[in-house]
Design a protein around this motif. Sequence first.
Motif, PDB file in Angstrom:
ATOM      1  N   PRO A  62     -61.320   3.009 -65.957  1.00  0.00           N
ATOM      2  CA  PRO A  62     -62.092   2.238 -64.984  1.00  0.00           C
ATOM      3  C   PRO A  62     -61.707   0.775 -64.850  1.00  0.00           C
ATOM      4  O   PRO A  62     -62.275   0.056 -64.039  1.00  0.00           O
ATOM      5  N   PHE A  65     -59.936  -1.155 -60.886  1.00  0.00           N
ATOM      6  CA  PHE A  65     -59.870  -0.069 -59.909  1.00  0.00           C
ATOM      7  C   PHE A  65     -58.949  -0.382 -58.723  1.00  0.00           C
ATOM      8  O   PHE A  65     -58.178   0.464 -58.301  1.00  0.00           O
ATOM      9  N   TYR A 103     -66.192   0.214 -58.866  1.00  0.00           N
ATOM     10  CA  TYR A 103     -65.510   1.207 -58.033  1.00  0.00           C
ATOM     11  C   TYR A 103     -65.864   1.010 -56.558  1.00  0.00           C
ATOM     12  O   TYR A 103     -64.983   1.008 -55.690  1.00  0.00           O
ATOM     13  N   THR A 107     -63.310   0.106 -53.392  1.00  0.00           N
ATOM     14  CA  THR A 107     -63.088   1.065 -52.297  1.00  0.00           C
ATOM     15  C   THR A 107     -63.775   0.660 -51.005  1.00  0.00           C
ATOM     16  O   THR A 107     -63.680   1.406 -50.023  1.00  0.00           O
TER      17      THR A 107
END
Length: 108
Positions: A62, A65, A103, A107
């Motif tokens: 993790p 990312f 995350y 994204t």
Amino acid sequence: MSRAIIAILRGVTPDEVTAIGQAQVNAGIDRIKVPLNPSDPIESIRRLVAAIGDRALIGTGPDNFASWINAGATGFGIGSAIYQPGDTAADTARKAAAIVTAYDAATA
């Protein structure tokens, strides 16, 4: 057929990762993790994605990312980042929330 098996390629180098990744997929393992400890892990991810990205889920842990996603990673193992012996449920909830936030930011 995807199996619940993840090959973790500790210590793999970019020069050997393609052949090793192809061997894993050919043997039936289509989930491959490149940890942060190998030599140039982002380059290893790039090479795996180029060689077998259409046949395997390729990822890492993790940390950072955005760099991994930009290199082509499609999965993330969070194992020890989310739980260490002695952690309470509250500890793991806090860690999980931080991982999800990181995350989501990468994204977005």
